[in-house]
Design an enzyme around this catalytic site. Structure first.
Site, PDB file in Angstrom:
ATOM      1  N   ASP A  21       0.810  -1.219   0.000  1.00  0.00           N
ATOM      2  CA  ASP A  21       0.000   0.000   0.000  1.00  0.00           C
ATOM      3  C   ASP A  21       0.837   1.260   0.000  1.00  0.00           C
ATOM      4  O   ASP A  21       0.595   2.166  -0.797  1.00  0.00           O
ATOM      5  CB  ASP A  21      -0.940  -0.008   1.208  1.00  0.00           C
ATOM      6  CG  ASP A  21      -2.037  -1.047   1.044  1.00  0.00           C
ATOM      7  OD1 ASP A  21      -2.476  -1.254  -0.100  1.00  0.00           O
ATOM      8  OD2 ASP A  21      -2.439  -1.646   2.055  1.00  0.00           O
ATOM      9  N   ARG A 101       2.392   1.862  16.156  1.00  0.00           N
ATOM     10  CA  ARG A 101       1.811   3.002  15.434  1.00  0.00           C
ATOM     11  C   ARG A 101       2.094   4.358  16.072  1.00  0.00           C
ATOM     12  O   ARG A 101       2.503   5.284  15.388  1.00  0.00           O
ATOM     13  CB  ARG A 101       0.302   2.809  15.217  1.00  0.00           C
ATOM     14  CG  ARG A 101      -0.046   1.681  14.253  1.00  0.00           C
ATOM     15  CD  ARG A 101       0.595   1.901  12.882  1.00  0.00           C
ATOM     16  NE  ARG A 101       0.346   0.798  11.983  1.00  0.00           N
ATOM     17  CZ  ARG A 101       1.134  -0.272  11.854  1.00  0.00           C
ATOM     18  NH1 ARG A 101       2.234  -0.366  12.581  1.00  0.00           N
ATOM     19  NH2 ARG A 101       0.839  -1.237  11.011  1.00  0.00           N
ATOM     20  N   SER A 181      -1.980  -9.511   4.022  1.00  0.00           N
ATOM     21  CA  SER A 181      -1.499  -8.213   4.481  1.00  0.00           C
ATOM     22  C   SER A 181      -0.719  -8.472   5.768  1.00  0.00           C
ATOM     23  O   SER A 181      -1.266  -8.992   6.742  1.00  0.00           O
ATOM     24  CB  SER A 181      -2.690  -7.293   4.741  1.00  0.00           C
ATOM     25  OG  SER A 181      -2.282  -6.216   5.551  1.00  0.00           O
TER      26      SER A 181
HETATM   27  N1  ARG Z   1      -5.583  -6.181  13.992  1.00  0.00           N
HETATM   28  C1  ARG Z   1      -4.306  -5.780  14.446  1.00  0.00           C
HETATM   29  C2  ARG Z   1      -4.379  -4.439  15.101  1.00  0.00           C
HETATM   30  O1  ARG Z   1      -5.330  -3.750  14.899  1.00  0.00           O
HETATM   31  C3  ARG Z   1      -3.248  -5.871  13.390  1.00  0.00           C
HETATM   32  C4  ARG Z   1      -3.183  -4.776  12.408  1.00  0.00           C
HETATM   33  C5  ARG Z   1      -2.172  -5.098  11.382  1.00  0.00           C
HETATM   34  N2  ARG Z   1      -1.965  -4.031  10.470  1.00  0.00           N
HETATM   35  C6  ARG Z   1      -1.775  -4.195   9.165  1.00  0.00           C
HETATM   36  N3  ARG Z   1      -1.561  -3.105   8.503  1.00  0.00           N
HETATM   37  N4  ARG Z   1      -1.795  -5.353   8.579  1.00  0.00           N
HETATM   38  O2  ARG Z   1      -3.518  -4.031  15.820  1.00  0.00           O
END
Ligand code: ARG
Length: 407
Positions: A21, A101, A181
């Site tokens: 992405d 994040r 992903s």
């Molecule tokens: N569901 C998890 C969370 O919200 C993992 C997110 C993974 N992110 C991704 N861009 N694939 O923390």
């Protein structure tokens, strides 16, 4: 945001993972938003994805690129507080992506200020948690009026479309990224999408990288002694490790014994259930060990409070509210309760199972003299009976009073 009113080319700082992405976004920011793109890749231990990331950014059209090694900061400032809080969202997910994040957003914000950027950009979809985490933290650092460009969300970009765009620019997307992903850092590896979107479908072996399937794990158990000081792990099998090395070591070792996979239905912030698959051998092990040490050193009342505070902390972080004032108070209380979490936990890992087989602490509330059936202290019969009499008084009185009225 409305780019039509801008004079000249705007400068955008993009949180760049090197993945599908965000690679597409470099192209889109240039073509669709007519922007100059500065890419920032934050190294939180994602290994493979980092290879060639800078070259790729430039080839796709970035004018400047930063790779920031934030592994140590990630462990010390984000992962370790999560260990202290036994952070497992819905008792399952050790928050790897959720912890990374706010740190990535902080680094991007710092570069945006340094570069005098007009906007910041990220690659999150409009369906996930990461958009919340990025947006909230970016606003916290850059002010709530900051221009945040999220092309995947704005253009409702599908993964298939991203692959198409990259192919057009001469990029072959690797087969694993076509299928899933993936988001990886030192604390966990998340695998989403593709075939996994069917919750009855067992994850195929190719989805996993950090953990062995049970049948390939060694035929003997792995014993581990993990030592904690004030809630934080610092020694493995008697040897002191640097934080980052210790997490890497545990992930490799424990994963090779088949432990550390998670597969569950997760409740996202925006009200959607999703099927999530993770690998997190070190995280699950350290949290299990840490919890056991707490059971040994904290009073029952402290344990009750701890569980409640841990739950609040974990939910806040999952929900993207790393910067919420409540977290400051929770951190203070959780630190205070961790003051006595010092000692050693002995674990055994065998064919995908982990059990705790021993524990010790200088602050232990466990007393062999008090508990032994064979020797040491013994309450007198009067003491025990007197205790039970007063202890049960409310319950027995209430039952009697109610029965009298009802009959
Ligand atoms: N569901 C998890 C969370 O919200 C993992 C997110 C993974 N992110 C991704 N861009 N694939 O923390």
């Amino acid at each position: 945001m409305n780019i039509e009113y801008r004079v000249g080319m705007m400068k955008v700082v993009l949180a760049y993972s090197g993945g599908l992405d965000t690679s597409t976004i470099i192209v889109l920011l240039k073509e669709k938003y007519d922007a100059e793109v500065i890419t920032v890749t934050v190294d939180v231990g994602q290994k493979g994805e980092l290879e060639g990331v800078e070259e790729k950014a430039y080839e796709l059209g970035a004018s400047k690129h930063y790779t920031i090694d934030a592994k140590k900061e990630f462990i010390e400032e984000y992962v370790f507080p999560a260990v202290k809080a036994n952070a497992l969202y819905e008792d399952k997910y050790p928050l790897g992506s959720a912890l990374a994040r706010p740190l990535i957003a902080k680094k991007v914000a710092e570069i945006a200020i340094q570069e005098g950027a007009d906007a910041v950009a990220h690659g999150c979809t409009g369906k996930g948690n990461d958009q919340v985490r990025f947006d909230v933290t970016l606003k916290a650092y850059l002010g709530s009026e900051v221009d945040i460009i999220a092309p995947v969300r704005e253009l409702r970009l599908t993964r298939a479309r991203s692959i198409e765009i990259l192919n057009k620019h001469g990029y072959n997307v690797s087969s694993i990224h076509k299928k899933f992903s993936i988001d990886e850092n030192l604390w966990s590896r998340s695998i989403e999408g593709g075939i996994l979107e069917d919750p009855m479908e067992e994850p195929p072996e190719e989805a996993f990288e950090w953990t062995k399937p049970y049948h390939e794990a060694p035929d003997h158990p792995l014993y581990l002694d993990i030592e904690f000081r004030e809630g934080l792990p610092y020694k493995v099998n008697g040897e002191v490790y640097d934080e980052v090395e210790m997490i890497e070591l545990l992930n490799g070792l424990i994963g090779s014994y088949g432990y550390g996979r998670i597969d569950y239905i997760e409740s996202r912030v925006i009200g959607l259930k999703s099927r999530e698959v993770y690998e997190a051998p070190a995280a699950l092990t350290l949290i299990e060990a840490h919890k056991e040490l707490e059971r040994m050193v904290l009073t029952p009342k402290e344990l009750r409070l701890k569980k409640y505070l841990d739950g609040l902390w974990t939910d806040l972080v999952y929900q993207g509210l790393w910067i919420d004032p409540l977290k400051t108070h929770l951190d203070i209380a959780i630190d205070s309760l961790n003051k006595y979490v010092t000692g050693k936990v002995k674990l055994k890992v065998y064919k995908g199972a982990l059990v705790i087989v021993g524990r010790e602490s200088p602050y232990s509330l466990y007393s062999k003299d008090l508990i032994s059936y064979d020797e040491g202290w013994y309450p007198t019969s009067e003491e025990a009976e007197g205790f039970i009499k007063l202890y049960s008084l409310y319950s027995l009185t209430a039952n009697k009073a109610r029965k009298e009225v009802e009959n």
